[in-house]
Design an enzyme around this catalytic site. Structure first.
Site, PDB file in Angstrom:
ATOM      1  N   ASP A   1       5.770   1.344   7.338  1.00 49.75           N
ATOM      2  CA  ASP A   1       4.376   0.964   7.080  1.00 49.75           C
ATOM      3  C   ASP A   1       3.722   1.937   6.105  1.00 49.75           C
ATOM      4  OD1 ASP A   1       1.825  -0.077   7.208  1.00 49.75           O
ATOM      5  OD2 ASP A   1       1.377   0.789   9.163  1.00 49.75           O
TER       6      ASP A   1
ATOM      7  N   HIS B   1       2.543   3.437  13.277  1.00 48.54           N
ATOM      8  CA  HIS B   1       1.519   4.492  13.166  1.00 48.54           C
ATOM      9  C   HIS B   1       1.884   5.749  13.966  1.00 48.54           C
ATOM     10  CE1 HIS B   1      -2.058   1.838  11.614  1.00 48.54           C
ATOM     11  NE2 HIS B   1      -0.998   1.823  10.819  1.00 48.54           N
TER      12      HIS B   1
ATOM     13  N   GLU C   1      -5.289   1.991   2.142  1.00 48.87           N
ATOM     14  CA  GLU C   1      -5.225   0.810   3.003  1.00 48.87           C
ATOM     15  C   GLU C   1      -5.460   1.201   4.455  1.00 48.87           C
ATOM     16  OE1 GLU C   1      -3.273  -2.273   5.621  1.00 48.87           O
ATOM     17  OE2 GLU C   1      -2.975  -0.107   5.496  1.00 48.87           O
ATOM     18  N   GLU C   2      -4.841   2.307   4.855  1.00 51.26           N
ATOM     19  CA  GLU C   2      -4.937   2.722   6.253  1.00 51.26           C
ATOM     20  C   GLU C   2      -6.340   3.197   6.632  1.00 51.26           C
ATOM     21  OE1 GLU C   2      -2.796   1.967   8.253  1.00 51.26           O
ATOM     22  OE2 GLU C   2      -0.779   2.089   7.414  1.00 51.26           O
TER      23      GLU C   2
ATOM     24  N   HIS D   1       0.822  -1.210   0.000  1.00 58.67           N
ATOM     25  CA  HIS D   1       0.000   0.000   0.000  1.00 58.67           C
ATOM     26  C   HIS D   1       0.854   1.258   0.000  1.00 58.67           C
ATOM     27  CE1 HIS D   1       0.121   1.037   4.402  1.00 58.67           C
ATOM     28  NE2 HIS D   1       0.141  -0.263   4.600  1.00 58.67           N
TER      29      HIS D   1
END
Length: 511
Positions: free
Chosen positions: A291, A446, A323-324, A279
């Site tokens: 990420d 995150h 995606e997130e 992603h």
């Protein structure tokens, strides 16, 4: 499947050009092709040997510079969808593939996406702040973005039916148990009944980090609450005692347009495609270099080095947006596939978070018993590679947390590897992989600190080589890999079997 040349990617490209986003120049790339002017059939060992830590780190530094484009709007580096940082990421991916000439066809698939931002929140129960309370993803704000006050009203069962909600919930705050149905359904029922807000409490001691999913006009401000904090409340309500609460959420939910990027080899059997994805977006809170910058860049590097070879089966690379926000891009892509195109995808491989600093080599435990036929064969390919390299590995649940989810739900075999997110590393795993017990696999998961310093280069190289191996193996031959031969009925059956135990759809719980 509908693709658009659309303004979304044009905006990304023009924005990137204006901001002079750096790309890997051709002078930094190994010469393409073969010394004698012909390309050999792809070979796993040879493709793996082309993977370079230096080249991966060059990409990482450029990705972080791109994330800085998000600073003006968000006051820190980010590549969240809709930001200049994400537009720059799309430009970087697109331009990198274009530089590879006619080896790939490249398409961008534009789609509407929902993005949410929570600015401030607080939940007070009785006379104390509920410390475990977390607003649900994509929750609306409380009325007028002001605190609302009411009594907690116990909701029967798991709140999955409108009849579970008593009339007394109107003008008060619904107190609903987690389980069985989605958080969004619970919020809708409470909203239709006139509740001011809703609290979904856990049946376990842990906190609830969830999402309401697709927005509804009936959704109301909704919190998740740990079972530990819920226990004394339930005891009071069970005794008929009154418990009041103040709920406050300042949030917004918006619809934007964003883009998936798909690159497919021009050579290879187009009716038998090997597909893999990562992603392209980060969370709002940080630059997302691990990420999933790590997966994004691994795919770019493998796609670059693959151009030195011929393939027997087509290879399709995908970079998903959103995606997130709940696997939006991959869901949209699979939902857009006619059944004929669905069947051309022999398998999908997901590569999300390849370089966590406190890593473990993790394999999704995908079995054919619960997933489309072929998922277990892919899992076993990863096992065999780690074993041949003398490396330890561990299994992790195949629970819907990344972009493989939409593929599995639609009958396409899948799997993947990862290096860990917010999970806690055990003492046994320290013996297997090194690192620190009791810490998250990625302590910057995150967060703002997910920058270039948050990458374990050793793990990243190892896993990029494994990605190369997976591509080379199936691009060379699918002999022995289960055929795709699914009817609409079996697609539905596969989806139902898989869905029974799935509580995630992306990074957050949705049930």
């Amino acid at each position: 499947m509908v693709f658009f040349s659309g303004f979304a990617l044009c905006a990304a490209l023009s924005s990137a050009a204006a901001l002079q986003i750096p790309l890997l120049s051709s002078s930094n790339q190994a010469a393409l092709g073969h010394p004698h002017g012909t390309k050999p059939l792809v070979n796993s060992t040879e493709l793996q040997e082309l993977i370079s830590g230096d080249r991966l780190m060059m990409r990482a530094k450029k990705m972080y510079e791109i994330a800085k484009l998000g600073e003006e709007e968000h006051n820190h580096p980010t590549r969240v969808i809709g930001s200049a940082g994400h537009l720059g990421t799309l430009s970087y991916i697109y331009e990198t593939i274009l530089e590879l000439g006619d080896y790939y066809t490249i398409s961008n698939q534009s789609f509407p996406a929902i993005t949410g931002h929570i600015y401030e929140s607080r939940l007070v129960i009785g006379d104390g702040v509920a410390k475990s309370a977390m607003p649900m993803g994509l929750t609306p704000a409380t009325k007028d973005k002001e605190p609302v006050h009411g009594d907690l009203v116990f909701v029967e069962n798991e709140g999955c039916q409108a009849s579970d909600y008593p009339d007394s919930v109107s003008g008060n705050i619904a107190f609903v148990k987690r389980g069985v149905c989605s958080f969004g359904t619970k919020s809708e029922h409470a909203g239709r009944k006139g509740a001011l807000a809703a609290i979904v409490y856990n049946y376990e001691k842990d906190a609830v980090s969830g999402t309401l999913g697709t927005p509804s006009p009936d959704h109301i401000a909704t919190f998740g609450l740990s079972g530990e904090d819920a226990e004394p409340v339930l005891e009071k309500l069970d005794k008929g005692k009154r418990v009041d609460a103040i709920a406050y959420i300042d949030a917004e939910v918006n619809q934007i347009l964003t883009v998936n990027i798909i690159a497919q080899t021009t050579q290879g059997d187009p009716d038998n495609c090997v597909m893999l994805g990562a992603h392209s977006d980060s969370v709002t809170e940080g630059p997302g270099i691990n990420d999933d910058g790590s997966g994004t860049m691994s795919l770019l590097e493998v796609a670059t080095q693959l151009t030195k070879f011929n393939v027997s089966n087509c290879v399709r690379f995908a970079w998903w947006a959103g995606e997130e926000e709940g696997l939006l891009g991959s869901d949209y892509y699979v939902a857009s596939l006619p059944e004929k195109e669905n069947k051309k995808i022999r398998l999908f491989m997901d590569y999300d978070m390849m370089a966590s600093p406190n890593f473990a080599y993790q394999i999704y435990n995908a079995t054919n018993a619960l997933n489309p036929n072929g998922s277990e064969e892919l899992r076993d390919l990863y096992i065999k590679w780690y074993e041949n390299e003398g490396l330890n590995y561990t299994f992790i649940p195949f629970d819907g947390r990344s972009d493989y989810d939409g593929f599995i739900r639609n009958g396409i075999p899948g799997g993947g590897i990862a290096t860990g997110a917010e999970g806690i590393k055990s003492e046994k795993e320290v013996e297997m992989f090194g690192g620190k017990a009791g810490d998250w696999y990625d302590p910057c998961y995150h967060q703002l600190c997910d920058d270039v310093s948050n990458l374990n280069v050793t793990a990243w190289i190892v896993n990029t080589k494994l990605i190369a191996h997976s591509v080379a193996t199936y691009a060379r031959s699918l002999k022995g890999f289960p055929e795709r031969n699914l009817t609409a009925a079996s697609l539905s059956a596969t989806s139902n079997a898989y869905n029974e135990d799935i509580k995630y759809h992306g990074a957050k719980l949705f049930i």
